[in-house]
Design a protein around this motif. Structure first.
Motif, mmCIF file in Angstrom:
data_model
loop_
_atom_site.group_PDB
_atom_site.id
_atom_site.type_symbol
_atom_site.label_atom_id
_atom_site.label_comp_id
_atom_site.label_asym_id
_atom_site.label_seq_id
_atom_site.Cartn_x
_atom_site.Cartn_y
_atom_site.Cartn_z
ATOM 1 N N VAL A 3 0.842 -1.197 0.000
ATOM 2 C CA VAL A 3 0.000 0.000 0.000
ATOM 3 C C VAL A 3 0.875 1.244 0.000
ATOM 4 C CG1 VAL A 3 -1.719 1.351 1.233
ATOM 5 C CG2 VAL A 3 -1.890 -1.132 1.218
ATOM 6 N N ALA A 27 -6.580 2.170 4.790
ATOM 7 C CA ALA A 27 -6.216 1.066 3.898
ATOM 8 C C ALA A 27 -5.486 -0.034 4.657
ATOM 9 C CB ALA A 27 -5.349 1.584 2.747
ATOM 10 N N CYS A 33 -1.400 -1.434 -4.125
ATOM 11 C CA CYS A 33 -2.527 -0.501 -4.125
ATOM 12 C C CYS A 33 -1.999 0.902 -3.851
ATOM 13 C CB CYS A 33 -3.553 -0.880 -3.062
ATOM 14 S SG CYS A 33 -4.295 -2.515 -3.292
ATOM 15 N N LEU A 93 -2.985 5.076 -3.620
ATOM 16 C CA LEU A 93 -4.088 6.013 -3.430
ATOM 17 C C LEU A 93 -3.689 7.420 -3.837
ATOM 18 C CD1 LEU A 93 -5.155 4.826 0.139
ATOM 19 C CD2 LEU A 93 -6.152 4.120 -2.046
ATOM 20 N N LEU A 138 -8.146 4.358 -6.849
ATOM 21 C CA LEU A 138 -7.297 3.204 -6.571
ATOM 22 C C LEU A 138 -6.537 2.818 -7.828
ATOM 23 C CD1 LEU A 138 -6.346 0.750 -4.890
ATOM 24 C CD2 LEU A 138 -8.434 -0.431 -5.631
ATOM 25 N N TYR A 157 -11.535 1.574 -1.145
ATOM 26 C CA TYR A 157 -11.531 0.495 -0.147
ATOM 27 C C TYR A 157 -12.453 -0.648 -0.563
ATOM 28 C CZ TYR A 157 -9.289 4.337 2.189
ATOM 29 O OH TYR A 157 -8.455 5.385 2.472
ATOM 30 N N MET A 174 -10.642 -2.406 -3.337
ATOM 31 C CA MET A 174 -9.663 -3.388 -2.852
ATOM 32 C C MET A 174 -10.343 -4.691 -2.464
ATOM 33 S SD MET A 174 -7.305 -1.070 -0.295
ATOM 34 C CE MET A 174 -6.662 0.530 -0.798
#
Length: 448
Positions: free
Chosen positions: A178, A189, A238, A240, A247, A340, A343
């Motif tokens: 992340v 996250a 991932c 942000l 994403l 989110y 994901m």
């Protein structure tokens, strides 16, 4: 007040702090919202940009001056704000963010009572109040109050976790990278992925407003970040944006995935759960239409803009929607682009199919998209649209949002941006060369 350089639209305002976005503009825009709402409880949140704290005070002044009760929920992802509005029964909210713009920028994004970004009609009314008034200031004994509500992040995470099988995702034993890029979304996250049973490798997840790379999470900006995924043995990366409503994905080999694939993968899994209508905007990949048709589901397009997608989703009772910038909208969680739930849905797809992300992306319908932009006066677009129609006379025409032309295996969309002083020219075709040719030819016409 000089607003010549401040971008004022139905979506809010955005500008460079200390230049086109002075504090008095924030005060007046907040007061315009307070006037429109006629008081009530209004939430205020921000992404992690350092200028957000200064603007927060200006917004408090504008809202309280119109009799609003302001509740400060601190640094939060944008989708969390939408959920908090409903949870706390607020009349609306202001998120202080410039989304994917660079650090010198900031802005205000407005939410209504339903937890969605305000639709264009409401945004237009507030824009008029901001520019010409009248602002309804409260007398001395009706000035609003300020407070801090309970924690709002947990409700967001719980809503996401309810939409998937946590046990199935946990059984995948995923190691997830992340990158929060110093924005608002890193902590949530990390917590959400841990709740899904994932091992998390985190980078830049502090909410400090220090962007380690350019703010917009597109492959061109992630070349330094991408190798971390394979180097740390992660199944997926991932990334942000600063206010955490987009994403971006990096596969297990360290290859950046097109931001268009985020919504497509989420749609593919969502339609496995429930069949229903799908909505994306006019600049989003055709592969979503292919996936909807393959599942036997209705497919619709809206004008560009989160509020427009949400309005169409509500009208057709869509089960999922989004925008090709990496923004997934799942109405079971909220009416805001939400990385989110993206994901959770994509990890569920990986777990159920037992396939690496690279393979799932390779199995999506194959198109090549090119997104270009030009600095062109809006006044010239009408003439340019006429020339574009003559250039491709057999293409289907749609003028809902700028001009979209659809050929048998390609499309072209030309529109003025709502958030930047530019004209966007986007094309999708079976090959990169074909998409490039469409953009080049259209760009030459648009730019003269």
């Amino acid at each position: 007040m000089n607003t010549s350089e401040l971008i004022v639209s139905v979506s809010g305002i955005r500008g460079i702090v200390g230049e086109s976005l002075p504090p008095d503009a924030a005060v007046r825009f907040a007061a315009a919202l307070g006037t429109y709402l006629k008081g009530g409880k209004v939430l205020v949140s921000r992404d992690s940009r350092p200028s957000g704290d200064m603007l927060r005070h200006a917004i408090f002044a504008g809202l309280m001056a119109t009799g609003c009760a302001v509740e400060d929920i601190g640094i939060q992802p944008t989708p969390t704000v939408g959920i908090a509005v409903r949870t706390l029964n607020a009349a609306g909210a202001i998120q202080i963010t410039a989304s994917h713009n660079p650090s010198p920028w900031n802005g205000l994004k407005l939410f209504g009572r339903d937890g969605a970004v305000l639709p264009a009609a409401a945004g237009l009314e507030i824009k008029k109040l901001f520019e010409a008034g009248p602002i309804s200031f409260a007398p001395w004994d009706r000035v609003g109050s300020a407070g801090v509500p309970p924690n709002v992040e947990e409700d967001h995470a719980e809503r996401v976790l309810k939409q998937v099988s946590v046990a199935t995702v946990a059984a995948g034993q995923f190691r997830v990278f992340v990158d929060g890029n110093g924005g608002a979304g890193g902590p949530l996250a990390v917590d959400l992925l841990a709740s899904l049973g994932c091992e998390v490798v985190q980078l830049n997840c502090e909410q400090n407003g220090v962007f380690a790379h350019e703010a917009e999470p597109i492959p061109a900006h992630l070349t330094d970040i991408a190798p971390w995924v394979s180097q740390h043995g992660c199944h997926v990366g991932c990334v942000l944006d600063p206010d955490a409503d987009r994403l971006a994905l990096i596969d297990e080999t360290g290859a950046c995935v097109s931001e268009e694939a985020t919504v497509a993968l989420a749609i593919k899994y969502r339609l496995r759960q429930d069949r229903g209508a799908v909505v994306v905007n006019m600049s989003t990949s055709r592969m979503n239409e292919d996936l909807a048709k393959l599942a036997g589901c209705e497919f619709y397009r809206s004008a560009v803009g989160e509020a427009n997608v949400v309005e169409k989703m509500r009208a057709v009772k869509a089960v999922i929607g989004g925008e090709g910038n990496g923004g997934v909208i799942d109405p079971r969680v909220g009416w805001v682009r939400d990385p989110y739930v993206g994901m959770a849905l994509i990890l569920s797809l990986m777990a159920e199919e037992g396939k690496p992300l690279s393979q799932l992306v390779a199995e999506l319908p194959t198109y090549s998209m090119l997104k270009t932009k030009f600095t062109v006066a809006r006044e010239r677009l009408g003439e340019a649209f006429g020339k574009l129609e003559k250039k491709w006379p057999t293409a289907a025409k749609d003028t809902l949002d700028g001009l979209r032309l659809d050929g048998p295996d390609w499309w072209l969309h030309v529109r003025a941006s709502n958030t930047e002083p530019i004209v966007r020219v986007i094309a999708e075709a079976p090959t990169a060369d074909a998409a490039r040719q469409l953009c080049d030819e259209a760009g030459a016409i648009v730019s003269g």
